[in-house]
Design a protein around this motif. Structure first.
Motif, short mmCIF file in Angstrom:
data_model
loop_
_atom_site.label_atom_id
_atom_site.label_comp_id
_atom_site.label_asym_id
_atom_site.label_seq_id
_atom_site.Cartn_x
_atom_site.Cartn_y
_atom_site.Cartn_z
N MET A 16 89.92 61.06 32.76
CA MET A 16 91.24 60.48 32.64
C MET A 16 92.14 61.50 33.69
O MET A 16 92.96 60.91 34.40
N GLN A 17 91.96 62.83 33.52
CA GLN A 17 92.74 63.69 34.45
C GLN A 17 92.71 63.16 35.92
O GLN A 17 93.76 63.19 36.44
N PHE A 18 91.54 62.85 36.19
CA PHE A 18 91.23 62.28 37.67
C PHE A 18 91.10 61.11 37.83
O PHE A 18 90.53 60.38 38.89
N ALA A 19 91.63 60.27 36.93
CA ALA A 19 91.71 58.63 36.99
C ALA A 19 92.75 58.18 37.83
O ALA A 19 92.77 57.05 38.33
N SER A 20 93.75 59.08 38.13
CA SER A 20 94.88 58.54 38.93
C SER A 20 95.51 59.53 39.96
O SER A 20 95.16 60.89 39.83
N PRO A 21 95.90 59.34 40.93
CA PRO A 21 96.25 60.23 41.95
C PRO A 21 97.43 61.23 41.50
O PRO A 21 97.28 62.52 41.79
N THR A 22 98.35 60.86 40.21
CA THR A 22 99.02 61.72 39.76
C THR A 22 98.34 62.59 39.18
O THR A 22 98.92 63.98 39.06
N GLY A 23 97.20 62.48 38.54
CA GLY A 23 96.27 63.45 37.83
C GLY A 23 95.93 64.53 38.66
O GLY A 23 95.93 65.90 38.09
N TYR A 24 95.65 64.27 39.96
CA TYR A 24 95.34 65.23 40.80
C TYR A 24 96.18 66.16 41.16
O TYR A 24 96.26 67.39 40.89
N SER A 25 97.61 65.79 41.33
CA SER A 25 98.76 66.58 41.63
C SER A 25 99.10 67.57 40.48
O SER A 25 99.37 68.64 40.66
N GLU A 26 98.85 66.69 39.19
CA GLU A 26 98.99 67.69 38.26
C GLU A 26 98.03 68.86 37.85
O GLU A 26 98.50 69.83 37.60
N ALA A 27 96.96 68.46 38.19
CA ALA A 27 95.87 69.50 38.02
C ALA A 27 96.28 70.43 39.22
O ALA A 27 95.82 71.85 38.89
#
Lengths: 479, 1175
Positions: A30-41
């Motif tokens: 789920m963390q890497f399911a969206s571009p936003t998730g990449y930014s947050e990581a």
């Protein structure tokens, strides 16, 4: 009892078990399911670098990074008479145990940062086109390179000393290597090569404009300039190809980056401002949301119960400072009881300094360094007049007269002197000497140690590999 | 629960296996949950026609027709005696009468159990001629007493001895009751008493009147053989094949006074290593059963046994939270696999089964217990007074001056140096405040229990209320408990029974905020100013590197008494259970237990704005003038646990000739949810401590640094689903065998690895029942037991094979970067795809024996192997430098346990009982999947295969260098030769660390003596443990050269500490304390074996003297029982001469806290007086 009723019972109850789930967590996919998730990581990695590294809540990674990269030089003098994690590095004791050395926490925090970067990088598919995801990958690559570079210059010998054979640090580039994964130390050259490769890849992927608290194309170039400078050999035995690269990357940053050297009052107030919006900073580890403790190492708190301010600008550094030098503004009167001769303290980390903590950024890459990098690289490329021009840019900005006709060793010494004056307490201290094959000379006494001269070939310039890590991974050769 | 007297020869029972199974079933109930069975009752009437049927077969027949089981307790008449029966559709009782009518037998009904017993007297018997004691009756009015004596079911009791007594107890004459219990005694003095006694029944005494009506005698229930709860069934002790120890509630309550059963258990049983590291009111203690077989993890640091209350598997982590001592009927400690395997994944650390009191048929009584006591601190250390502390600091500065040439240059005269650098003033010499008395003073406690037992044949209940209040020794530390329990058993029909248990406990623990530890206050810090008024803050001077002293402030807790600056911990524990049992067939029943358990922990910590502490939130130094102050702080932390558990079992038991078989099939579903919430607030309305009273959210750091803040919380849910089965077999109770299996599925390990299957086998041989043992008169009982099985470890964390990210971080700023709203994420759990169950393999061999009617011996040998040991491993950097749960290795615990009870002196007036127990345990790491396990406290050394999981290693102390006062240690040089070095030597060389010992004792145990003389009982209980080490960290921390200069106080040196005084001092056992040489006092760290103290000790835990009121007085006061007692706890400690610390109580096992009690306090001394009345 038969197996049939058992399995029937389980089938129905498996469903009920499956309905339960962990809370307040994000599944990896789920963390890497969206571009936003990449930014947050990636934002998480910066937070780790700026202090929240997972190893020891009592130790701030950024503080250790600043201190360790300054500790073995001659810009600071210690007033500390006891044995502790700071004096372990400063006095070249190098115990390597976690009680008395920062090495354990620093090394582990570094690899924890690398794990987080590797996770982000590993989740980016080949041929990914989403700008946000590629930006995240670029930043993760930069942060990995940044971390490896800091590790290799603390744990590995100077590049000019047989970089192909001398051990650097472990190169961990993948995630989840299994419980038996225990790599040996890659050579210094291999680590530098990885750093360069990461930075070059990153530079091609940056596509968003963020503040200088975040990595950018020019921060990748700026770090490349420094990395190549470290590879550029000593002044007497330079390596042309690397110095050329160092100069080229510096030029790119100077000419294309849009950065400016702050002048006059703005320069004098440089360290009293935060990095975002500042035109001189290329990349700074922002600590606005951290309780950074580095300032209490460098200056005594106004009140409070903790000892502090034990690491003062050295008599040697002070002797280099001309009375007219604007950089005198970076030192303040700060008395530690019992030390009448050492009333000056560096104020580069006193932004928002209250009684215990500071929120000063670690200005890791800034424009002045680019001029000095280029000056040194050009000197080693035998372009002395161009080198002198860059040194004069820095001298002039500091309120000093421009020099002319300087050449040879005198020019080289001036370049190093300006580096020392300009970049003191910013993590360059001993590296500038050792990478050039020069000894680090302390012509003054400290709390526990006297005057000393340490050669770059001396093994004690190396931070010890933590004992605990060596026990876990027998393939790690000690320093 | 029915119990059978094993001690009385007249009543030696021959229990059939079948009947025992039936007894076990009386407590079991039938399910509603998933199965629907129409309630229909079995016929109560009996028909049979037989000539020459054996008694046994006749009752079997009755059993078949009615479902009533029988218990044979007659000796003289054999069960193969034949009778002739011809009855048609007769009620049960008539039917029984027809069977036994011609024999000297009687019977009693208890539940669905027929107890057949001998008649004490001839079936028909004339009233004996009165024995008249002439003189005493002369001139007195006499009466003729008439009436009837019956049992609880109104059956007349024949052969009851009726004694006519004078008020002073002197017997005048005796008579016996007739066949139907009728009483007729003539010539009875009008002011005399009648006493009715019959073996197996409780004695009863009344005032003599003409018509005594119906006298009902209750079944004697004390001194009878216990039924032991084992898993989902109950067994009689003689049937148990595993290692089980039962301790009655009365025995527990007759020892130390505490609201915590754990404390009462200490020294009473084998195998339980109990430590009580804190003497604070409400402290809970720790327990490890048969050695540490698991490793602590951040979310599961509980090593104690699983706690089962009345058959409900709970998640309690402390017996204190689980049950109030006054409600306890008995506690069973299950230690081996045959007893624990049926609990599956949670029983690896053993099981403590608590059975609470219940009502009994025919009983109606009330108990009142009132206790009052005082507690006193008992500490074997003292802190320095002003003179000592100032002298210490001066001498230390002098030594510093001597050792530092630059200081000598600056101050040619040492006096000038001291005058300039000292942290005290001349005035301070005249102040000496006794902080020890201010912080610790005499406390008190009172305890009130009221309980009622009542029972009819259909309905029985027990109800108890309790109030315990302790004002602790620590300044304004108190613990208050209120509890209530109601247990009801009701027989809805002969086939359907219900049990209902309800209990509520509300604890309030109060601890004062800002009470300093003693080391934090110097004796010349005077809480009063010159005018005698309390200061609002205390100033203390500290010096840094011998520069001029600078002041620091702390709050003066004494001046804040009027404000509620305390932290309150409220624990609410409610447990409700309904259990139904349905008897489908005489040999088959269905039972369903359903329980809900709520545990609420609420923590509320408050600092009032009007106090100095509140103004600065407890951290005055964080704030400089002009800063926004916290102005009162409030921290609320709330944790709610809700557990739901349903267990449904199908129970079978049947006798086939001499073969007795019982079996059980069950299914269980348990779910726990945990909800936590933490909110910090500041700027609080004075006197308010609720969430609405705060102006701002945040803590003192938020106030000082303006950092972002958000309240925190979490929610967890986890569940376990299990199916299990158990089968027991015995052949005439001489050969016993048992087997069980259980499969658990939990959310712990994710979908694929969630199943764990555990099993056990056990066997027993009642050797004393063999023919060849019959003539061995010395041996009353001899049984051999063997058991092997597995159980699992419940980890507490879930979904361990998955990687998680989290956007929260356990710190105030979270995982934010640059901007408060720029929140990142980080890995909070790194997947371990290979993780699986930790499994315990448990072998137990045991022997129960009794000799000469006086000596009871229980011996157990065990071997416990923990495979796949789970640990929260610190991952190497190459693997990400995080923590991760892994299976890391294998530990073996093996040991021997001996329990010896003897009746040393046996006489009418004087009796002396001794109970001695001792437990040996050896722990050993037998496998490691990596090379070694790092010790987790100092991470200084590694634990390897062959070593104890709690092994302590340090650099071996060699002595004191008599010339320079340095401490010396043994090191190994490059060639591996032993050398002596000043200081610690090479601390990073692992080979220099040698084994000192272990954190856990080699053996421990208890020794209890009871002396009974007439109405007086004297009881003394000892606890002892041998061979455990604790870090005597106070030497390092609070006997330090420099701590006084930093504003702290030091512990005065004890007589056992000879500190080096000067060159040539060869007697010193401690180095120069004044030297700043790193090889002197600074080397006294946990890396030095000198700092590890042998904490072996013996403690006289309790002495109690009880006076029981005589029968005559009781009769006058209309009481059944009245005891009054005085008791003292923790009266004497014998410890090692060179141990330094307030108390030698052992360190908490399994954690990284190795210091034990150190400068804190544990085990206060208590004195109490108590009264116990039964109406």
């Amino acid at each position: 009892m038969g197996a049939v009723p058992f399995s029937l019972l389980f089938t129905s109850c498996n469903k009920q078990l499956d309905e339960l789930r962990p809370h307040n967590v994000i599944f990896e996919d789920m963390q890497f399911a969206s571009p936003t998730g990449y930014s947050e990581a990636v934002t998480g990695i910066y937070a780790l670098v700026s202090g929240a590294a997972a190893i020891d809540k009592g130790t701030n990674y950024n503080d250790m990074l600043i201190f360790l990269s300054e500790a073995k030089g001659n810009t600071i003098k210690s007033l500390d008479g006891t044995i502790n994690k700071q004096s372990d590095a400063f006095d070249f004791i190098n115990t390597g145990t976690r009680d008395f050395s920062h090495s354990y926490n620093f090394w582990r925090s570094g690899y924890n940062v690398i794990l987080h970067a590797n996770e982000v990088i590993a989740h980016v598919k080949d041929g990914e086109t989403n700008g946000t995801i590629l930006q995240a990958k670029a930043e993760a690559l930069f942060l990995r390179a940044f971390t490896y570079f800091n590790l290799v210059r603390l744990y590995g010998r100077p590049y000019y000393l047989d970089a192909d054979k001398s051990p650097g640090v472990m190169l961990v580039l993948d995630t989840r290597m299994g419980p038996d994964y225990a790599p040996a130390r890659a050579s210094v050259a291999e680590v530098y090569q990885q750093v360069i490769s990461d930075l070059e890849t990153a530079a091609s992927l940056f596509n968003q404009s963020k503040s200088n608290s975040y990595a950018s194309k020019y921060s990748a170039y700026a770090l490349l300039s420094r990395v190549y400078l470290y590879m550029g050999g000593t002044s007497t035995n330079p390596v042309t190809v690397y110095n050329q690269k160092a100069a080229d990357y510096a030029t790119k940053v100077i000419n294309e980056g849009g950065y400016q050297l702050l002048q006059n009052t703005a320069y004098q107030n440089y360290y009293k401002t935060d990095n975002p919006g500042n035109k001189e900073d290329i990349f700074a580890v922002n600590t606005k949301l951290r309780q950074g403790g580095i300032s209490i190492i460098f200056a005594n708190p106004l009140q409070g119960t903790r000892p502090g301010g034990l690491y003062r600008p050295s008599p040697y550094l002070k002797s280099l400072l001309d009375a007219n030098d604007l950089r005198n503004s970076f030192y303040v009167e700060n008395v530690t009881a019992g030390f009448p001769d050492d009333t000056k303290a560096v104020s580069k980390y006193m932004l928002g300094f209250t009684t215990l903590y500071s929120v000063s950024p670690f200005r890791y890459l800034r424009l002045a360094e680019m001029y000095l990098n280029r000056a040194e690289a050009l000197y080693k490329l035998k372009k002395e007049s161009e080198a002198l021009a860059d040194v004069n840019t820095i001298r002039k900005r500091a309120g000093l007269s421009e020099l002319s006709g300087l050449s040879g060793t005198a020019l080289f010494n001036e370049i190093l002197k300006q580096r020392k004056l300009e970049l003191a307490f910013e993590g360059h201290a001993s590296f500038d000497e050792f990478r050039n094959g020069l000894p680090m000379v302390r012509n003054y006494d400290s709390g526990k140690s006297g005057a000393m001269t340490v050669q770059p070939t001396d093994k004690k310039i190396l931070t010890p590999i933590p004992e605990e890590e060596r026990a876990e991974n027998p393939n790690l050769v000690p320093n | 629960m029915y119990k059978i007297n094993k001690k009385d020869l007249h009543w030696r029972l021959r229990l059939t296996k079948e009947s025992i199974m039936k007894i076990s079933l009386t407590a079991l109930i039938c399910s509603v949950g998933c199965m629907h069975i129409s309630a229909s009752t079995m016929a109560q009437n009996v028909s049979m026609k037989h000539t020459k049927i054996s008694l046994k077969d006749a009752f079997k027949e009755i059993n078949k027709q009615t479902g009533y089981h029988y218990l044979w307790s007659a000796q003289k008449v054999k069960s193969n005696t034949t009778v002739t029966v011809d009855i048609k559709n007769q009620p049960l009782e008539k039917a029984i009468q027809s069977v036994i009518g011609g024999l000297q037998l009687g019977y009693e009904l208890d539940g669905n159990l027929i107890i057949i017993k001998e008649r004490h007297a001839p079936a028909v018997r004339e009233i004996q001629a009165p024995i008249i004691v002439k003189n005493e009756l002369a001139g007195q009015q006499t009466i003729v007493v008439r009436g009837r004596v019956v049992d609880s079911l109104n059956n007349g009791l024949a052969g009851v001895t009726v004694s006519v007594l004078q008020a002073n107890g002197k017997m005048l004459k005796q008579a016996s009751t007739g066949a139907n219990g009728e009483v007729l005694v003539e010539n009875v003095a009008a002011d005399s008493y009648l006493e009715f006694s019959l073996m197996g029944y409780q004695q009863k005494r009344i005032k003599a009147v003409e018509n005594i009506g119906t006298i009902r005698l209750k079944v004697q229930t004390t001194d009878l053989e216990e039924l032991v709860v084992v898993g989902y069934t109950k067994k009689s002790a003689s049937e148990v094949t595993g290692s089980v120890q039962a301790i009655s509630g009365n025995e527990l309550r007759s020892s130390v006074s505490s609201p915590n059963v754990l404390s009462m258990l200490k020294g009473r049983t084998t195998g339980l290593y109990i430590t009580e590291g804190s003497g604070e009111a409400g402290a809970k203690g720790e327990v490890v059963e048969r050695g540490q077989s698991s490793l602590a993890t951040p979310t599961n640091s509980y090593f104690g046994p699983l706690i089962v209350v009345d058959g409900v598997i709970t998640n309690y982590k402390s017996l204190q939270d689980a049950v109030n001592p006054s409600d306890i009927e008995n506690v069973s400690i299950l230690k081996d696999a045959s007893s624990t395997a049926i609990y599956g994944s949670r029983a690896a650390q053993g099981v403590i089964v608590v059975t609470t009191k219940r009502g009994a048929a025919g009983q109606s009584s009330a108990d009142v217990t009132v206790q009052y006591g005082i507690t006193q601190p008992r500490r074997n250390i003292r802190f320095m007074n002003s003179t000592e502390l100032i002298g210490f600091m001066d001498k230390q500065m002098q030594r510093y001056w001597e050792q530092t040439p630059s200081v000598q240059t600056a101050y040619p005269n040492v006096a000038d140096f001291i005058a300039q650098g000292r942290t005290y003033s001349d005035e301070d010499r005249d102040h000496n405040f006794n902080w020890e008395d201010a912080i610790y003073s005499t406390g008190n406690f009172r305890n009130t229990d009221v309980s009622i037992h009542h029972g009819t044949e259909k309905t029985k209940f027990y109800a108890g209320v309790n109030w315990y209040k302790e004002n602790g020794i620590l300044y304004k530390n108190s613990f208050d408990r209120k509890s209530i329990r109601v247990n009801i058993d009701h027989k809805i029909s002969s086939k359907l029974q219900a049990s209902i248990n309800l209990s509520s406990m509300v604890d309030l623990l109060s601890r004062r905020n800002g009470v300093p530890e003693l080391y934090m206050v110097q004796p010349f810090m005077d809480p009063y100013d010159a005018t005698g008024k309390l200061r609002d803050s205390l100033q203390v001077n500290a010096s840094f590197n011998y520069g001029p002293a600078y002041p620091q402030w702390t709050q003066n807790f004494l001046s804040e008494a009027k404000y509620d600056n305390n932290s309150l911990t409220k624990v609410q524990s409610h447990l409700g259970m309904v259990r139904l049992r349905y008897q489908i067939l005489p040999y088959l029943s269905l039972q369903s237990s359903n329980s809900i358990n709520y545990i609420g922990n609420n923590f509320n910590s408050y600092l009032d704005v009007r106090s100095f502490s509140g103004k600065y939130g407890g951290y005055p130094y964080l704030f400089y003038p002009g800063m926004t102050l916290p102005n009162g702080t409030l921290d609320i932390n709330d944790i709610k646990y809700v557990d739901y558990l349903t267990s449904n079992t199908l129970n079978f038991n049947k006798q086939f000739g001499k073969h007795n078989i019982s079996a059980l099939l069950g299914q269980e579903w348990g779910k726990r949810t945990t909800e936590t919430m933490t909110v910090n607030m500041y700027d609080i309305l004075p006197g308010e401590r609720n969430m609405g009273a705060g102006k701002y959210f945040g803590d003192v750091f938020t106030a000082a640094f303006g950092e972002p803040y958000s309240p925190r919380g979490n929610y967890q849910e986890r569940a376990t689903f299990s199916v299990f089965g158990q089968a027991d077999y015995n052949y005439t109770r001489r050969y016993l065998a048992s087997a069980s299996v259980r499969t658990d599925a939990t959310t712990n390990f994710g979908r694929d690895k969630r199943y764990g299957t555990f099993y056990a086998f056990s066997a027993g041989w009642m050797m004393s029942s063999e023919d060849f043992m019959k003539d061995v008169k010395a041996v009353n009982n001899l049984k051999l037991r063997a058991a092997y099985g597995t159980s699992g470890r419940d980890l507490g964390d879930g979904y361990l094979n998955t990687t998680f990210y989290a956007n929260t971080y356990d710190g105030s700023t979270g995982i934010r970067y640059e901007q408060p709203n720029n929140v990142g994420t980080r890995i909070s759990q790194l997947a371990n795809p290979n993780i699986s169950w930790e499994t315990l393999h448990n072998t137990n061999l045991g022997l129960d024996a009794s000799f000469f009617q006086r000596i009871d011996l229980t011996f157990d040998w065990y071997h416990k192997r923990s495979d796949g040991l789970l640990q929260n491993v610190v991952l190497s950097s190459a693997q990400g430098a995080m923590n991760q749960y892994r299976n890391v290795g294998q530990i073996v615990n093996k040991g021997v346990e001996i329990m010896l009870n003897t009746h040393n002196i046996k006489s009418q007036d004087f009796n002396w009982h001794t109970s001695f127990n001792i437990s040996f345990n050896k722990n050993e790491i037998t496998k490691l999947y990596q090379d070694s396990l790092i010790e987790s406290s100092g991470q200084a050394y590694y634990r390897k295969i062959g070593e104890d999981i709690n092994v302590i290693k340090a650099i071996r102390f060699a002595g004191i260098n008599s010339e320079n006062g340095n401490i010396q240690h043994y090191n190994l040089d490059a060639n591996g030769n032993q050398i002596i070095v000043d200081g610690l030597g090479e601390t990073s060389k692992l080979a220099n660390y040698q084994v000192v010992g272990s954190l856990t004792p080699k053996f421990f145990g208890g020794f209890n003596n009871t002396f009974q003389y007439k109405n007086l009982t004297l009881n003394a209980s000892w606890w002892f443990q041998y061979g455990n080490y604790v870090a005597m960290s106070l030497i390092k921390d609070f006997q330090s050269p420099t701590m006084p200069r930093d504003g702290y106080n030091n512990v005065a040196f004890g007589d056992n500490q000879h500190v080096w005084t000067g060159p040539g001092d060869t007697k010193a056992n401690y180095p120069d304390v004044f030297s700043i040489d790193p090889n002197a006092w600074s080397s006294l760290t946990t890396r030095s074996s000198k700092l590890w103290g042998d904490a072996s000790h013996a403690r006289l835990r309790n002495v109690r003297l009880t006076y029981s009121l005589s029968q005559q007085l009781l009769q006058k006061m209309k009481l059944a029982k009245a005891d009054i007692y005085v008791s003292g706890d923790n009266l004497w400690v014998i410890r090692k001469k060179d141990f330094v610390g307030a108390d030698p109580e052992g360190a908490r096992v399994g954690t990284t806290q190795y210091s034990g009690v150190s400068t804190g306090f544990a085990n206060p001394r208590r004195f109490l007086i108590g009264v116990q009345l039964t109406f």
